[in-house]
Design a protein around this motif. Structure first.
Motif, PDB file in Angstrom:
ATOM      1  N   SER A  25       0.672   4.046  -3.118  1.00  0.00           N
ATOM      2  CA  SER A  25       0.323   5.448  -2.914  1.00  0.00           C
ATOM      3  C   SER A  25       1.446   6.374  -3.369  1.00  0.00           C
ATOM      4  CB  SER A  25      -0.011   5.704  -1.442  1.00  0.00           C
ATOM      5  OG  SER A  25       1.107   5.431  -0.612  1.00  0.00           O
ATOM      6  N   LYS A  26       2.704   5.974  -3.140  1.00  0.00           N
ATOM      7  CA  LYS A  26       3.828   6.813  -3.541  1.00  0.00           C
ATOM      8  C   LYS A  26       4.029   6.803  -5.053  1.00  0.00           C
ATOM      9  CE  LYS A  26       6.345   6.735   0.825  1.00  0.00           C
ATOM     10  NZ  LYS A  26       7.589   6.372   1.537  1.00  0.00           N
ATOM     11  N   HIS A  27       3.750   5.678  -5.689  1.00  0.00           N
ATOM     12  CA  HIS A  27       3.827   5.632  -7.149  1.00  0.00           C
ATOM     13  C   HIS A  27       2.755   6.540  -7.765  1.00  0.00           C
ATOM     14  CE1 HIS A  27       6.994   2.862  -8.127  1.00  0.00           C
ATOM     15  NE2 HIS A  27       6.515   1.905  -7.363  1.00  0.00           N
ATOM     16  N   VAL A  28       1.557   6.517  -7.207  1.00  0.00           N
ATOM     17  CA  VAL A  28       0.490   7.394  -7.700  1.00  0.00           C
ATOM     18  C   VAL A  28       0.894   8.856  -7.522  1.00  0.00           C
ATOM     19  CG1 VAL A  28      -1.884   8.166  -7.301  1.00  0.00           C
ATOM     20  CG2 VAL A  28      -1.348   5.714  -7.338  1.00  0.00           C
ATOM     21  N   ARG A  29       1.453   9.190  -6.366  1.00  0.00           N
ATOM     22  CA  ARG A  29       1.909  10.559  -6.114  1.00  0.00           C
ATOM     23  C   ARG A  29       2.977  10.980  -7.118  1.00  0.00           C
ATOM     24  NH1 ARG A  29       5.892  10.890  -1.327  1.00  0.00           N
ATOM     25  NH2 ARG A  29       7.125   9.978  -3.028  1.00  0.00           N
ATOM     26  N   ASN A  30       3.964  10.129  -7.335  1.00  0.00           N
ATOM     27  CA  ASN A  30       5.039  10.459  -8.272  1.00  0.00           C
ATOM     28  C   ASN A  30       4.551  10.547  -9.708  1.00  0.00           C
ATOM     29  OD1 ASN A  30       6.855  10.576  -6.188  1.00  0.00           O
ATOM     30  ND2 ASN A  30       7.961   8.716  -6.722  1.00  0.00           N
ATOM     31  N   PHE A  31       3.580   9.712 -10.059  1.00  0.00           N
ATOM     32  CA  PHE A  31       3.006   9.767 -11.406  1.00  0.00           C
ATOM     33  C   PHE A  31       2.340  11.126 -11.630  1.00  0.00           C
ATOM     34  CE2 PHE A  31      -0.742   8.915 -14.204  1.00  0.00           C
ATOM     35  CZ  PHE A  31      -0.027   8.714 -15.377  1.00  0.00           C
ATOM     36  N   GLY A  32       1.577  11.570 -10.644  1.00  0.00           N
ATOM     37  CA  GLY A  32       0.938  12.878 -10.756  1.00  0.00           C
ATOM     38  C   GLY A  32       1.947  14.011 -10.843  1.00  0.00           C
ATOM     39  N   LYS A  33       2.987  13.936 -10.039  1.00  0.00           N
ATOM     40  CA  LYS A  33       4.025  14.973 -10.070  1.00  0.00           C
ATOM     41  C   LYS A  33       4.744  14.997 -11.415  1.00  0.00           C
ATOM     42  CE  LYS A  33       5.295  15.353  -5.167  1.00  0.00           C
ATOM     43  NZ  LYS A  33       6.393  15.187  -4.191  1.00  0.00           N
ATOM     44  N   ARG A  34       5.059  13.804 -11.920  1.00  0.00           N
ATOM     45  CA  ARG A  34       5.782  13.733 -13.186  1.00  0.00           C
ATOM     46  C   ARG A  34       4.954  14.323 -14.321  1.00  0.00           C
ATOM     47  NH1 ARG A  34       6.359  10.304 -17.524  1.00  0.00           N
ATOM     48  NH2 ARG A  34       4.897   8.733 -16.733  1.00  0.00           N
ATOM     49  N   LEU A  35       3.669  14.020 -14.345  1.00  0.00           N
ATOM     50  CA  LEU A  35       2.800  14.581 -15.381  1.00  0.00           C
ATOM     51  C   LEU A  35       2.771  16.102 -15.294  1.00  0.00           C
ATOM     52  CD1 LEU A  35      -0.294  12.195 -15.447  1.00  0.00           C
ATOM     53  CD2 LEU A  35       1.727  12.169 -16.910  1.00  0.00           C
ATOM     54  N   PHE A  36       2.633  16.623 -14.081  1.00  0.00           N
ATOM     55  CA  PHE A  36       2.554  18.078 -13.915  1.00  0.00           C
ATOM     56  C   PHE A  36       3.859  18.748 -14.331  1.00  0.00           C
ATOM     57  CE2 PHE A  36       3.253  21.823 -11.145  1.00  0.00           C
ATOM     58  CZ  PHE A  36       2.260  22.636 -11.667  1.00  0.00           C
ATOM     59  N   TYR A  37       4.995  18.191 -13.860  1.00  0.00           N
ATOM     60  CA  TYR A  37       6.288  18.796 -14.160  1.00  0.00           C
ATOM     61  C   TYR A  37       6.616  18.726 -15.653  1.00  0.00           C
ATOM     62  CZ  TYR A  37       7.239  18.630  -9.119  1.00  0.00           C
ATOM     63  OH  TYR A  37       7.187  18.790  -7.757  1.00  0.00           O
ATOM     64  N   ASN A  38       6.462  17.538 -16.259  1.00  0.00           N
ATOM     65  CA  ASN A  38       6.924  17.319 -17.627  1.00  0.00           C
ATOM     66  C   ASN A  38       5.945  17.766 -18.708  1.00  0.00           C
ATOM     67  OD1 ASN A  38       9.182  16.210 -16.484  1.00  0.00           O
ATOM     68  ND2 ASN A  38       8.754  14.107 -17.075  1.00  0.00           N
ATOM     69  N   TYR A  39       4.639  17.791 -18.376  1.00  0.00           N
ATOM     70  CA  TYR A  39       3.655  18.073 -19.421  1.00  0.00           C
ATOM     71  C   TYR A  39       2.922  19.402 -19.250  1.00  0.00           C
ATOM     72  CZ  TYR A  39       4.332  13.360 -21.183  1.00  0.00           C
ATOM     73  OH  TYR A  39       4.884  12.221 -21.725  1.00  0.00           O
ATOM     74  N   TYR A  40       3.110  20.066 -18.111  1.00  0.00           N
ATOM     75  CA  TYR A  40       2.392  21.324 -17.902  1.00  0.00           C
ATOM     76  C   TYR A  40       3.297  22.441 -17.384  1.00  0.00           C
ATOM     77  CZ  TYR A  40      -1.554  18.224 -18.527  1.00  0.00           C
ATOM     78  OH  TYR A  40      -2.423  17.302 -19.049  1.00  0.00           O
ATOM     79  N   LEU A  41       4.202  22.128 -16.460  1.00  0.00           N
ATOM     80  CA  LEU A  41       5.040  23.166 -15.875  1.00  0.00           C
ATOM     81  C   LEU A  41       6.204  23.547 -16.788  1.00  0.00           C
ATOM     82  CD1 LEU A  41       5.607  24.952 -13.414  1.00  0.00           C
ATOM     83  CD2 LEU A  41       7.002  23.095 -12.479  1.00  0.00           C
ATOM     84  N   ARG A  42       6.934  22.534 -17.306  1.00  0.00           N
ATOM     85  CA  ARG A  42       8.127  22.811 -18.094  1.00  0.00           C
ATOM     86  C   ARG A  42       7.918  22.670 -19.596  1.00  0.00           C
ATOM     87  NH1 ARG A  42      12.921  19.474 -15.301  1.00  0.00           N
ATOM     88  NH2 ARG A  42      11.754  17.796 -16.289  1.00  0.00           N
ATOM     89  N   ASN A  43       6.822  22.044 -19.991  1.00  0.00           N
ATOM     90  CA  ASN A  43       6.613  21.818 -21.421  1.00  0.00           C
ATOM     91  C   ASN A  43       5.125  21.604 -21.681  1.00  0.00           C
ATOM     92  OD1 ASN A  43       7.204  21.439 -24.113  1.00  0.00           O
ATOM     93  ND2 ASN A  43       7.652  19.253 -23.879  1.00  0.00           N
ATOM     94  N   THR A  61       0.822  -1.208   0.000  1.00  0.00           N
ATOM     95  CA  THR A  61       0.000   0.000   0.000  1.00  0.00           C
ATOM     96  C   THR A  61       0.859   1.263   0.000  1.00  0.00           C
ATOM     97  OG1 THR A  61      -0.168  -0.151   2.420  1.00  0.00           O
ATOM     98  CG2 THR A  61      -1.952  -1.107   1.130  1.00  0.00           C
ATOM     99  N   GLU A  62       1.982   1.212   0.726  1.00  0.00           N
ATOM    100  CA  GLU A  62       2.871   2.376   0.760  1.00  0.00           C
ATOM    101  C   GLU A  62       3.449   2.654  -0.624  1.00  0.00           C
ATOM    102  OE1 GLU A  62       7.230   3.732   2.547  1.00  0.00           O
ATOM    103  OE2 GLU A  62       6.274   1.889   3.260  1.00  0.00           O
ATOM    104  N   PHE A  63       3.922   1.608  -1.285  1.00  0.00           N
ATOM    105  CA  PHE A  63       4.493   1.775  -2.618  1.00  0.00           C
ATOM    106  C   PHE A  63       3.432   2.263  -3.604  1.00  0.00           C
ATOM    107  CE2 PHE A  63       8.753  -0.555  -3.155  1.00  0.00           C
ATOM    108  CZ  PHE A  63       9.179  -0.132  -1.905  1.00  0.00           C
TER     109      PHE A  63
END
Length: 337
Positions: free
Chosen positions: A234-252, A230-232
């Motif tokens: 939830s953290k994978h979901v969190r990182n997936f959301g962060k990666r999408l925001f950083y790579n597809y909306y914030l920087r590009n 469960t810990e992994f």
């Protein structure tokens, strides 16, 4: 006097090895002995080990390359590795290799992990125990199943679709790439390896798998699959959301930035619309009109197509140009001005 080939390589490239040490007293000396002359410095990080592994290494190890670092408090494998990274960078290492102290990793494979980095092909290399299909049978079935599930989640959260075995702790990194890592933000416990991949993708680092065979002996793993699922997740979901925001909306911004949210919206709308009318039809006993069925099916079909298009774009966006080459280029340009 002739300098051995391994020693010459070490002198030219300053290869450091970091060994996090926690309850591995039975194996730690053998691990150190298995590291060849290509390594110039070996950092044993005693992570507040209850067995006193740091003192044990000081007392019984005569290898002049060994430096023992000690934590006042237990920080987990991630915290121990970050301590080793900091020390290696401060001492001028060019490549930093991380090997576990439990004897599961063959020290003679170290050149295989370092070679792609020194050749300028990668910023980070990691072991892959699934490459040789003939040797997979040596892995305990529970670990095999768990690693397969974790690998799928790691692909989504990290963006490295061409990698497998994300929890493998046999790794190497170029010091110029390691300098950009947010040491204080990286997960300090068992999620460390997966979180490293996420952080490296955000930096645009090139990561390469290195085939290896795991060695399973009498060591006792501190990792309990039932406790970390469960810990992994939830953290994978969190990182997936962060990666999408950083790579597809914030920087590009690209077409893929529109495909995913629109695809999710159309899929959810079509599914919700269809289910609501199906329930109403079942209660009334009246067949749902063909037009209503099409109004539900078309958004779902279009939405799924858009999501698949986004995934295809994401798979094609795996970093290909090493980060340490970019930093070298920037440094040379700034120095020439």
């Amino acid at each position: 006097m002739t300098v051995p080939a391994g020693a010459a390589l070490a002198l030219a490239n300053a290869i450091a090895v970091v060994i996090p040490s926690y309850k591995v007293t039975r194996h730690i000396l053998g691990v150190i002995e298995g590291i060849g002359p290509e390594a110039t410095r070996i950092y044993v990080v005693d992570d507040k080990c209850p067995d006193g592994s740091g003192a044990f290494v000081r007392e019984h190890c005569r290898d002049p390359r060994v430096v023992v670092l000690e934590h006042a408090e237990n920080q987990g494998v991630g915290g121990a590795v970050m301590t080793g990274y900091r020390a290696a960078i401060a001492d001028g290492a060019k490549v930093i290799v991380k090997i576990d102290g439990d004897g599961q990793m063959d020290g003679s494979l170290l050149p295989n992990f370092v070679a792609p980095i020194l050749a300028g092909e990668a910023d980070y290399t990691k072991g892959n125990r699934f490459f040789n299909l003939e040797r997979i049978g040596a892995m305990p079935p529970m670990r095999l199943f768990g690693n397969a599930i974790l690998s799928l989640m790691a692909k989504l959260s990290s963006g490295y679709w061409d990698l497998f075995d994300p929890t493998n702790g046999y790794t190497a990194i170029h010091a110029d790439a390691a300098r950009f890592l947010p040491f204080d933000k990286i997960s300090k416990r068992y999620f460390f390896e997966s979180d490293m991949l996420f952080r490296l993708n955000i930096l645009g680092a090139v990561v390469v798998d290195v085939p290896m065979d795991a060695v399973y002996g009498d060591e006792v793993s501190n990792l309990k699959i039932s406790k970390i699922v469960t810990e992994f997740f939830s953290k994978h979901v969190r990182n997936f959301g962060k990666r999408l925001f950083y790579n597809y909306y914030l920087r590009n911004m690209s077409v893929a930035s529109i495909e995913l949210p629109l695809g999710i919206f159309l899929t959810c709308f079509g599914a919700g619309y269809g289910i609501s009318h199906w329930i109403a039809s079942a209660r009334s006993g009246i067949s749902t009109p063909a037009g209503t069925v099409m109004l539900a099916a078309l958004p779902v079909i279009m939405g799924v197509q858009l999501i698949l298009a986004f995934l295809a774009h994401d798979v094609a966006s795996v970093p290909r140009r090493p980060l340490h080459k970019k930093t070298l280029y920037r440094s040379s340009n700034s120095g020439s001005k």
